[in-house]
Design an enzyme around this catalytic site. Structure first.
Site, PDB file in Angstrom:
ATOM      1  N   ASP A  42       0.515  -1.192   0.450  1.00 25.06           N
ATOM      2  CA  ASP A  42      -0.225   0.680  -0.002  1.00 25.06           C
ATOM      3  C   ASP A  42       0.882   0.762  -0.319  1.00 25.06           C
ATOM      4  O   ASP A  42       2.046   0.709   0.203  1.00 25.06           O
ATOM      5  CB  ASP A  42      -1.256  -0.154   0.905  1.00 25.06           C
ATOM      6  CG  ASP A  42      -2.094   0.735   0.705  1.00 25.06           C
ATOM      7  OD1 ASP A  42      -2.658   1.858   0.577  1.00 25.06           O
ATOM      8  OD2 ASP A  42      -3.077  -0.166   1.529  1.00 25.06           O
ATOM      9  N   ASN A  91      -6.003  -6.613  -5.184  1.00 22.67           N
ATOM     10  CA  ASN A  91      -8.099  -5.706  -4.389  1.00 22.67           C
ATOM     11  C   ASN A  91      -7.242  -4.173  -4.738  1.00 22.67           C
ATOM     12  O   ASN A  91      -8.190  -3.543  -5.106  1.00 22.67           O
ATOM     13  CB  ASN A  91      -7.174  -6.551  -2.989  1.00 22.67           C
ATOM     14  CG  ASN A  91      -8.438  -5.089  -2.354  1.00 22.67           C
ATOM     15  OD1 ASN A  91      -9.023  -5.127  -2.408  1.00 22.67           O
ATOM     16  ND2 ASN A  91      -7.456  -4.112  -1.305  1.00 22.67           N
ATOM     17  N   TYR A 156     -12.934   3.403 -13.845  1.00 21.40           N
ATOM     18  CA  TYR A 156     -13.359   2.273 -12.937  1.00 21.40           C
ATOM     19  C   TYR A 156     -14.358   0.834 -14.019  1.00 21.40           C
ATOM     20  O   TYR A 156     -13.652   0.031 -13.206  1.00 21.40           O
ATOM     21  CB  TYR A 156     -13.840   3.248 -11.962  1.00 21.40           C
ATOM     22  CG  TYR A 156     -13.713   1.896 -11.508  1.00 21.40           C
ATOM     23  CD1 TYR A 156     -13.121   2.071  -9.716  1.00 21.40           C
ATOM     24  CD2 TYR A 156     -15.130   1.514 -10.697  1.00 21.40           C
ATOM     25  CE1 TYR A 156     -12.802   0.900  -8.877  1.00 21.40           C
ATOM     26  CE2 TYR A 156     -15.343   0.233  -9.209  1.00 21.40           C
ATOM     27  CZ  TYR A 156     -13.799   0.700  -8.539  1.00 21.40           C
ATOM     28  OH  TYR A 156     -14.182  -0.054  -7.321  1.00 21.40           O
ATOM     29  N   VAL A 189     -20.254  -2.385  -0.417  1.00 22.19           N
ATOM     30  CA  VAL A 189     -19.399  -2.635   1.009  1.00 22.19           C
ATOM     31  C   VAL A 189     -19.336  -1.792   1.793  1.00 22.19           C
ATOM     32  O   VAL A 189     -19.088  -0.464   1.287  1.00 22.19           O
ATOM     33  CB  VAL A 189     -18.326  -3.422   0.073  1.00 22.19           C
ATOM     34  CG1 VAL A 189     -18.053  -3.964   1.929  1.00 22.19           C
ATOM     35  CG2 VAL A 189     -18.142  -5.229  -0.172  1.00 22.19           C
TER      36      VAL A 189
END
Length: 248
Positions: A42, A91, A156, A189
């Site tokens: 990250d 991810n 996206y 989510v």
């Protein structure tokens, strides 16, 4: 509610991209709880260090590697410094909103680099080690957004549609080496980032369209990923697996 334990994940080397927070942070925590050796990539240093500290008591404490995934030299260097990877979780992504009129060629290149390109090159980096080990699992993160055609997300959604195509192609190419490639398609989510985009009323509207009338949480997604990464999912490859509470 008790959760499944997967003995096959104990000691496995798992890499999670975008692992500092949200769904990524839930997956780091879930794999650490299974006794896996977790590394996560990250650029959010404070969040990453806090996450690593929170799970410092795990059998194998998660290890943070700062890596800008849009920098392919940095990606190559990071993976070169890691032990062979058993499970790769692709991810990392960014769903900033944008209109068609705002898109420039430079913004196109940036969004594809952020949301699609690194998936391929991370998979490329781990494939030789997985082949040498006799197999492995690559799990790519898609999105319900392009299936629903949500507004203000054209780049996206273009990237996320490409990820599902990439998943099928890689599954075919890597299957003979025992490497499984799947995609997880989450619904909406409840993460701090998603709460930036939706009012409580809009959240309620999403839930009203789901078959199950509860909010999706990061742990629900992590539970599916654990199964796909484990030996229990050893014959799952080349497909998308949904966790959306029946929204679509």
């Amino acid at each position: 509610m008790s959760s499944a334990v997967y003995p096959s994940l104990k000691g496995r080397h798992v890499v999670v991209t975008g692992g500092a927070s949200g769904i990524g942070g839930a997956m780091v925590a879930a794999f650490a709880a299974q006794g896996a050796r977790v590394a996560f990539l990250d650029i959010l240093e404070d969040e990453s260090e806090a996450l690593a500290e929170a799970h410092a008591g795990a059998a194998y404490p998660p290890v943070f590697h700062r890596c800008d995934l849009t920098d392919l030299d940095a990606v190559a260097a990071t993976f070169a410094g890691l032990d062979p990877v058993d499970v790769l979780i692709n991810n990392a992504a960014n769903d900033d909103r944008h209109s068609l009129a705002e898109i420039t060629p430079e913004y196109w290149d940036d969004r594809i680099a952020v949301n699609l390109r690194h998936f391929l090159f991370c998979a490329q980096a781990v494939a030789p080690g997985m082949k040498a080990a006799g197999g492995g699992a690559i799990i790519n993160f898609g999105s319900i957004s392009w299936h629903l055609g949500l507004s203000d997300l054209v780049l996206y959604e273009t990237a996320k549609a490409g990820i599902e195509g990439m998943t099928r192609a890689l599954a075919r190419e890597l299957g003979p080496d025992g490497i499984r490639v799947t995609a997880v398609v989450p619904g909406n989510v409840k993460t701090p980032r998603q709460l930036r985009w939706y009012t409580p009323e809009e959240e309620a509207e999403i839930v009203s369209q789901q078959c199950l009338k509860n909010r999706l949480e990061p742990d629900h997604v992590a539970a599916l990923v654990l199964f796909l990464a484990s030996d229990d999912g050893r014959m799952c490859t080349g497909h998308e697996y949904w966790v959306d509470a029946g929204w679509r």
